[in-house]
Motif scaffolding. Structure first.
Motif, PDB file in Angstrom:
ATOM      1  N   ASP A  24       0.727  -1.096  -0.181  1.00  7.13           N
ATOM      2  CA  ASP A  24      -0.039   0.049  -0.056  1.00  7.13           C
ATOM      3  C   ASP A  24       0.722   1.230   0.189  1.00  7.13           C
ATOM      4  O   ASP A  24       0.155   2.257  -0.120  1.00  7.13           O
ATOM      5  CB  ASP A  24      -0.838   0.018   1.244  1.00  7.13           C
ATOM      6  N   ASP A  25       2.255   1.249   0.250  1.00  8.56           N
ATOM      7  CA  ASP A  25       2.686   2.276   0.604  1.00  8.56           C
ATOM      8  C   ASP A  25       3.990   2.715  -0.540  1.00  8.56           C
ATOM      9  O   ASP A  25       4.947   1.571  -0.911  1.00  8.56           O
ATOM     10  CB  ASP A  25       3.567   2.402   1.874  1.00  8.56           C
ATOM     11  N   LEU A  26       3.909   3.930  -1.139  1.00 11.09           N
ATOM     12  CA  LEU A  26       5.279   4.403  -2.030  1.00 11.09           C
ATOM     13  C   LEU A  26       6.229   4.669  -0.928  1.00 11.09           C
ATOM     14  O   LEU A  26       5.962   5.727  -0.207  1.00 11.09           O
ATOM     15  CB  LEU A  26       4.732   5.274  -2.998  1.00 11.09           C
ATOM     16  N   VAL A  27       7.429   4.206  -0.697  1.00 12.91           N
ATOM     17  CA  VAL A  27       8.207   4.569   0.106  1.00 12.91           C
ATOM     18  C   VAL A  27       9.633   5.112  -0.593  1.00 12.91           C
ATOM     19  O   VAL A  27      10.174   4.547  -1.228  1.00 12.91           O
ATOM     20  CB  VAL A  27       8.812   3.151   0.898  1.00 12.91           C
ATOM     21  N   MET A  34      14.761   4.950   4.906  1.00 12.13           N
ATOM     22  CA  MET A  34      13.493   5.695   4.604  1.00 12.13           C
ATOM     23  C   MET A  34      13.470   7.339   5.084  1.00 12.13           C
ATOM     24  O   MET A  34      13.987   7.459   6.158  1.00 12.13           O
ATOM     25  CB  MET A  34      12.162   5.076   5.229  1.00 12.13           C
ATOM     26  N   PHE A  35      13.056   8.018   4.178  1.00 12.01           N
ATOM     27  CA  PHE A  35      12.665   9.439   4.762  1.00 12.01           C
ATOM     28  C   PHE A  35      11.062  10.010   4.516  1.00 12.01           C
ATOM     29  O   PHE A  35      10.756  11.123   4.951  1.00 12.01           O
ATOM     30  CB  PHE A  35      13.605  10.422   4.033  1.00 12.01           C
ATOM     31  N   ALA A  36      10.658   9.499   3.622  1.00 13.22           N
ATOM     32  CA  ALA A  36       9.241   9.649   3.439  1.00 13.22           C
ATOM     33  C   ALA A  36       8.162   8.303   2.947  1.00 13.22           C
ATOM     34  O   ALA A  36       8.786   7.527   2.141  1.00 13.22           O
ATOM     35  CB  ALA A  36       8.883  10.812   2.357  1.00 13.22           C
ATOM     36  N   VAL A  37       6.934   8.196   3.231  1.00 15.26           N
ATOM     37  CA  VAL A  37       6.056   7.231   2.929  1.00 15.26           C
ATOM     38  C   VAL A  37       4.779   7.748   2.390  1.00 15.26           C
ATOM     39  O   VAL A  37       4.285   8.634   3.189  1.00 15.26           O
ATOM     40  CB  VAL A  37       6.017   6.264   3.872  1.00 15.26           C
ATOM     41  N   TYR A  38       4.318   7.530   1.335  1.00 17.29           N
ATOM     42  CA  TYR A  38       3.062   8.007   0.713  1.00 17.29           C
ATOM     43  C   TYR A  38       1.999   6.687   0.874  1.00 17.29           C
ATOM     44  O   TYR A  38       2.400   5.779   0.009  1.00 17.29           O
ATOM     45  CB  TYR A  38       3.075   8.670  -0.685  1.00 17.29           C
ATOM     46  N   CYS A  39       1.069   6.702   1.343  1.00 19.44           N
ATOM     47  CA  CYS A  39       0.020   5.820   1.155  1.00 19.44           C
ATOM     48  C   CYS A  39      -0.887   5.800  -0.082  1.00 19.44           C
ATOM     49  O   CYS A  39      -1.255   6.704  -0.490  1.00 19.44           O
ATOM     50  CB  CYS A  39      -1.089   5.783   2.378  1.00 19.44           C
ATOM     51  N   LEU A  40      -0.716   4.802  -0.636  1.00 17.58           N
ATOM     52  CA  LEU A  40      -1.486   4.559  -2.111  1.00 17.58           C
ATOM     53  C   LEU A  40      -2.821   4.093  -2.184  1.00 17.58           C
ATOM     54  O   LEU A  40      -3.413   4.418  -3.098  1.00 17.58           O
ATOM     55  CB  LEU A  40      -0.565   3.749  -3.084  1.00 17.58           C
ATOM     56  N   HIS A  41      -3.082   3.231  -1.168  1.00 19.10           N
ATOM     57  CA  HIS A  41      -4.420   2.695  -1.133  1.00 19.10           C
ATOM     58  C   HIS A  41      -5.010   2.537   0.402  1.00 19.10           C
ATOM     59  O   HIS A  41      -4.277   2.642   1.467  1.00 19.10           O
ATOM     60  CB  HIS A  41      -4.207   0.990  -1.484  1.00 19.10           C
TER      61      HIS A  41
END
Length: 124
Positions: A24-27, A34-41
């Protein structure tokens, strides 16, 4: 800010890579960290999480729309639970600062390799 804007923002930063993890996550990472995580779903779609300065953690999490990041709060990560509350430029500043914090935590050897790779890329 969406996943394409995050990719465009960080595209020229030395050592940055991105990949989908946990389904679910674009890391976003720098040298594997890791410096950022964007939730896709899912129910948290569009949520952006990132590292912040330790001394700003409480200040930021007191703001509406920002919460401690699940599983990562102890490492001073926050999530923008309501991205529409923030200007894209402000989110970009947060993500860029997160990148700088994580990069600063890399070994001197890793930082030197990033600098050398970036210098080579700029020459070309």
């Amino acid at each position: 800010m969406n996943e394409m804007e995050l990719k465009a923002l960080s595209r020229d930063w030395p050592g940055v890579a991105s990949a989908v993890k946990w389904d679910d996550d674009l890391v976003f990472t720098v040298s594997g960290k890791m410096f950022a995580v964007y939730c896709l779903h899912g129910p948290h779609r569009g949520r952006i999480s990132f590292k912040v300065d330790a001394e700003r953690f409480l200040e930021l999490t007191d703001q509406p729309g920002i919460v401690p990041a699940a599983y990562m709060a102890r490492a001073f990560w926050v999530s923008i639970a309501e991205p529409d509350r923030f200007a894209r430029a402000k989110i970009g500043e947060f993500v860029q600062r997160s990148y700088a914090l994580v990069r600063a935590g890399l070994s001197k050897r890793q930082q030197a390799a990033l600098n050398a790779a970036h210098a080579d890329a700029v020459k070309q």
